[in-house]
Motif scaffolding. Sequence first.
Motif, short mmCIF file in Angstrom:
data_model
loop_
_atom_site.label_atom_id
_atom_site.label_comp_id
_atom_site.label_asym_id
_atom_site.label_seq_id
_atom_site.Cartn_x
_atom_site.Cartn_y
_atom_site.Cartn_z
N ARG A 190 0.87 -1.18 0.00
CA ARG A 190 0.00 0.00 0.00
C ARG A 190 0.90 1.22 0.00
O ARG A 190 1.82 1.29 0.82
CB ARG A 190 -0.79 -0.03 1.32
N ILE A 191 0.67 2.18 -0.87
CA ILE A 191 1.56 3.34 -0.83
C ILE A 191 0.89 4.63 -0.43
O ILE A 191 1.55 5.64 -0.25
CB ILE A 191 2.31 3.54 -2.18
N THR A 192 -0.41 4.62 -0.28
CA THR A 192 -1.04 5.83 0.25
C THR A 192 -1.44 5.57 1.69
O THR A 192 -1.82 4.47 2.05
CB THR A 192 -2.29 6.19 -0.57
N SER A 193 -1.35 6.60 2.53
CA SER A 193 -1.73 6.47 3.92
C SER A 193 -3.21 6.14 4.00
O SER A 193 -4.01 6.66 3.22
CB SER A 193 -1.53 7.80 4.66
N PRO A 194 -3.60 5.34 4.95
CA PRO A 194 -5.03 5.02 5.10
C PRO A 194 -5.78 6.18 5.76
O PRO A 194 -7.00 6.18 5.79
CB PRO A 194 -5.03 3.77 5.96
N LYS A 238 -6.41 10.39 5.85
CA LYS A 238 -6.27 11.55 4.96
C LYS A 238 -6.31 12.86 5.75
O LYS A 238 -5.38 13.64 5.75
CB LYS A 238 -7.42 11.58 3.94
N LEU A 239 -7.45 13.07 6.42
CA LEU A 239 -7.69 14.35 7.10
C LEU A 239 -6.68 14.59 8.22
O LEU A 239 -6.42 15.73 8.59
CB LEU A 239 -9.11 14.39 7.66
N VAL A 286 -0.27 15.98 4.59
CA VAL A 286 -0.53 16.19 3.18
C VAL A 286 -1.84 16.96 3.01
O VAL A 286 -1.96 17.87 2.19
CB VAL A 286 -0.61 14.83 2.43
N GLU A 324 0.10 4.55 13.46
CA GLU A 324 -0.83 4.62 12.34
C GLU A 324 -2.27 4.37 12.81
O GLU A 324 -3.20 5.03 12.36
CB GLU A 324 -0.43 3.60 11.26
N MET A 355 -5.55 6.69 12.54
CA MET A 355 -6.79 6.19 11.95
C MET A 355 -7.98 6.48 12.88
O MET A 355 -9.09 6.79 12.41
CB MET A 355 -6.71 4.69 11.72
N LEU A 357 4.10 13.33 10.54
CA LEU A 357 3.00 12.76 9.76
C LEU A 357 1.71 13.58 9.82
O LEU A 357 0.93 13.58 8.88
CB LEU A 357 2.67 11.34 10.26
#
Lengths: 336, 336, 336, 336
Positions: free
Chosen positions: A63-67, A69-70, A74, A214, A218, A260
């Motif tokens: 998986r290369i995108t973080s699970p 977002k908000l 980024v 992580e 989440m 992060l």
Amino acid sequence: MLIVMQSSATNDEIEKVTEYIKQRGFDAHISKGEDHTVIGAVGRKVIDKRDIELLNGVKEVIRITSPYKLASRVFKNEDTIIEIKDVKIGGGHIGMIAGPCSVESYDQVDATAEKLKRYGVKILRGGAFKPRTSPYAFQGLGEEGLKILREVANKYDMLVTSEVMEVSQIPMFLKYVDILQVGARNMQNFNLLKSLGEIRKPVLLKRGLSATIEELLMSAEYLLAGGNREIILCERGIRTFEHMTRNTLDISAIPVIQKLSHLPIVVDPSHATGLRDKVAPMSKAAVAAGCDGLIIEVHNSPDTALCDGAQSLYPEQFEELFIELKQLAKVIKKTF
Amino acid sequence: MLIVMQSSATNDEIEKVTEYIKQRGFDAHISKGEDHTVIGAVGRKVIDKRDIELLNGVKEVIRITSPYKLASRVFKNEDTIIEIKDVKIGGGHIGMIAGPCSVESYDQVDATAEKLKRYGVKILRGGAFKPRTSPYAFQGLGEEGLKILREVANKYDMLVTSEVMEVSQIPMFLKYVDILQVGARNMQNFNLLKSLGEIRKPVLLKRGLSATIEELLMSAEYLLAGGNREIILCERGIRTFEHMTRNTLDISAIPVIQKLSHLPIVVDPSHATGLRDKVAPMSKAAVAAGCDGLIIEVHNSPDTALCDGAQSLYPEQFEELFIELKQLAKVIKKTF
Amino acid sequence: MLIVMQSSATNDEIEKVTEYIKQRGFDAHISKGEDHTVIGAVGRKVIDKRDIELLNGVKEVIRITSPYKLASRVFKNEDTIIEIKDVKIGGGHIGMIAGPCSVESYDQVDATAEKLKRYGVKILRGGAFKPRTSPYAFQGLGEEGLKILREVANKYDMLVTSEVMEVSQIPMFLKYVDILQVGARNMQNFNLLKSLGEIRKPVLLKRGLSATIEELLMSAEYLLAGGNREIILCERGIRTFEHMTRNTLDISAIPVIQKLSHLPIVVDPSHATGLRDKVAPMSKAAVAAGCDGLIIEVHNSPDTALCDGAQSLYPEQFEELFIELKQLAKVIKKTF
Amino acid sequence: MLIVMQSSATNDEIEKVTEYIKQRGFDAHISKGEDHTVIGAVGRKVIDKRDIELLNGVKEVIRITSPYKLASRVFKNEDTIIEIKDVKIGGGHIGMIAGPCSVESYDQVDATAEKLKRYGVKILRGGAFKPRTSPYAFQGLGEEGLKILREVANKYDMLVTSEVMEVSQIPMFLKYVDILQVGARNMQNFNLLKSLGEIRKPVLLKRGLSATIEELLMSAEYLLAGGNREIILCERGIRTFEHMTRNTLDISAIPVIQKLSHLPIVVDPSHATGLRDKVAPMSKAAVAAGCDGLIIEVHNSPDTALCDGAQSLYPEQFEELFIELKQLAKVIKKTF
């Protein structure tokens, strides 16, 4: 998502994997290396990577995108600063939250708060509903405890934070507290998180005993996805093989999270170590490492506390510590 | 409780500790050794041992009674056997619980259950409310899912178990399921435990990812203290540094728990390993080690499952495994 | 190696990363996704991926080839079977290694071996040099212990295995033993591994207390790279937060290793659990999960053992267990 | 040692336990409580407590004396201060050790040391023999590397430390270095520890990845028992489930060790975190928590380093950090 094929994968297998992901709404970009063919799956759908890993010829799926977002830098690059009245947490402002583990009586909270206020503390903590591993242990004063906290806080012009344990308690908490705490054991109580995402008051979310960073982010995402943007993260120790301290305070989580995420990260050295004489060194370490706040247990009379007295500081110890912490903060160009 | 004084402790310090515990309702028995004086504190009060550890001259405080009572073999020596209709779990009877991770549709559950029944499975599992780490992942069909489970189970004369996530869901679950599951992330959701202690249906309590065996038994104690005596414990893997499997299935928890407690202990190899090809070896290991039951994910079409398809067995794989498990059980003189 | 660029990475940054890896002997394959550009670095050079992670614009670097080669199923697909005289370990043959923790005297080893031989055990174990956490504990008989092992083994026509702790001891061990053991604490004693790679006798390599499966295979790679192809791996429990057992026996390591590597994997339930009454259930679990061998501590008189008596089986207990293990092996189509 | 009998223990069982320990050279003191009889076993013999736990009627056996003596504050209350020429470590003096991970060439070491000396560093570190998980990775320059270190150190009037991996290397190390390092993977290489106990030069002992603090002190006891009293302990991160940092730096080990032992404790933030941008915050945390020293990797050109460049600071970053660390030390009344 990157799908790394085994070096022995056949063209037929590569084709089947490609079809599989296309059927699920992804674009496929194939790149053949010396050892391995890699298929890049591009798309926004949610898919369980283990399903792909079970297809013939697949070596690994990455998986290369973080699970989340908000919660990520980024999505929002500048530090989130939680502002309540004249108090700020985040972006160079270190918040100090202090008070007894449990609310036991008006007099106890009043005696403690009076001193804390004098030392410069603006946020009062105290447990009214207590998560206890034993059903036979003191479970807290309940709503009566919240009332006491509010009254005392009003008297000294302080803010209040306390732990909410259940969805049904939220309306009650909204009447009394300024910041709602989610305890470590509830970090993945998703029903509670969803409900707290819908309120519009700050939430302080503690990291679970065995939660990865992580997973903490989440859980914050659950709150943010509901529309609540005032989230404070809290490191309070993780469970490891070492039992000399109650938990192992993961100080490195501070710089890791700050890279992060834009959310402020505070530290609870009292619950992490479980012993009074370790609270001061770990508070200093947290501040030196750049945390955005501290939650410290202080009790006007720890020896008679109904809960966790052993990790509560005497008011005088706290005063001395707070003075030193302010000096350390100055060195790293932050302020309490 | 034993209070071990430092070798350098003075008579005055020993006296003060003695007084301290007497004031808190304990009797004190002093025994002077070569190196250390030990004070035995006898009584039934609850006290935080760390408070005593902070008194001058104290080296260590050692609790010698288990913090759980009703869950222990001392309280009840013979194995608890959970009996629902013609199904037994515990005391030599191994229960087999199988079904899809999530309820997706009537047809899916029906197709799976039809086969499971044929293979001899009597308890159907399926998730209706799903605890998902991501707020963006499939969260389950909700009450509709429970209805489907009940209907299908009635059709094939099976029992039903599903995970309850919230106090407010309990009345709904009581309408549809025979065994209520508490997930690993809710093992220390004490409000949920208290409410489930008051019902009179079996509860299957999963061990938290970083919960010690003692904490699992303490959470069972919450249920038992409420009067619910039909508790099934479940080992489903603990979090360790090893990441080749999703979690590390702690098979040794089976004999450890069976020595300490009379409650049956079942094993969930699907969630522990997270990969289909590890489910069979770990199921066999659990049976050989003497577990009282298994919960295995089976899906009529894992490749299209909405959740955890990667760890679900194909019905035919399950059939083959179940045959082998029955042979293993026979060797150790237990029966499914 | 895959280099995932940040979504915000500029063309300039992508170019610089590309140049960086080309200078280090890699080919670069760029593939642009919706969110992320991914650079595939193809080549055989060794490079520290963290170096690349620090370049501007890089999000993550992912290694896609295993760091071990000779130990992998890719290098050699069929099971390695260790054959010594009429004994086989691996490929469906389960080896049984048993004996006392420490060699204490000729009579003790003789009395134990006589019974083991009668039960069908062909490999005798015993410690001559003991790794003890305390400098004040019994450290073993040294060479005298090895002599006793050899003499007794010759008398009963058995093989011998014992732990070697130091490079300088290797020549001595070669005189007396058939299989050299490397203890858990020495799994990453690379000098010892290099020297043992040069001998031509089987080595039994124990997994370190906190070693990942990948690290265990890397240590095996040291041995294999030296030319020694007769390597037996051993799972003996990993360190976790759970302290009810001495360590947590990672039974799932058996199927995981068997998928990744051709080397046989045996299990040591005695050291893993540390308690006699847990040895039998965990031995059964290991066999049911498909292990290639067991190492079990048996002592003719555990109550008077100088070391680890508490985890040693009485000979009669062992006999009973071994009978049951053979029946379990039959179910899964393997033989002792 | 305290032997807690089960509440159901019979008089006969109590008597047998009493006899058992008397035969092994202990005095027995019996004290009968409400629930449990406790037998205090007084004596100096070494006995495996698990042997007693297996006797009938025994609930638990509790060790009350530390297994280490010479390393404890009970044996020596005042802080041990390591003095080499004008350098002091311990007792308020914080030692700074810096240099490249590996010695690569004279020019590289010279270029780095020249700057470090200018910033005020007095101890130079550098690896000549490298413990690498892969047999295919750079293994160090060997004796040539030690020679370079010594030459450069002499040029700038610095001290030298480097890691020794094997008993046979000790005489060589004594020729070149001022402090011998024992790496984390060798913390329980007891043969190495015994040999290093016999030399009369300071030894820096790193905590193993999964070693408890008690085990670290036991390994120090091996060195002390041999007569070497100049031991420096080093915290360098422990292995946990969290993989965002290479290891989890256990900052709380600093105050815990300082309470239990008189030995100085230094911290290695470079290996613990594995990433350059985490080295500064963790160094500050360690100093604020009261450590007695730091070991930091600095490389004149990290981008071209043969080993661990990713965790090495640029000289200018180090200079800036060192200035800040001195200010933090001042706040807590210590000096570099």
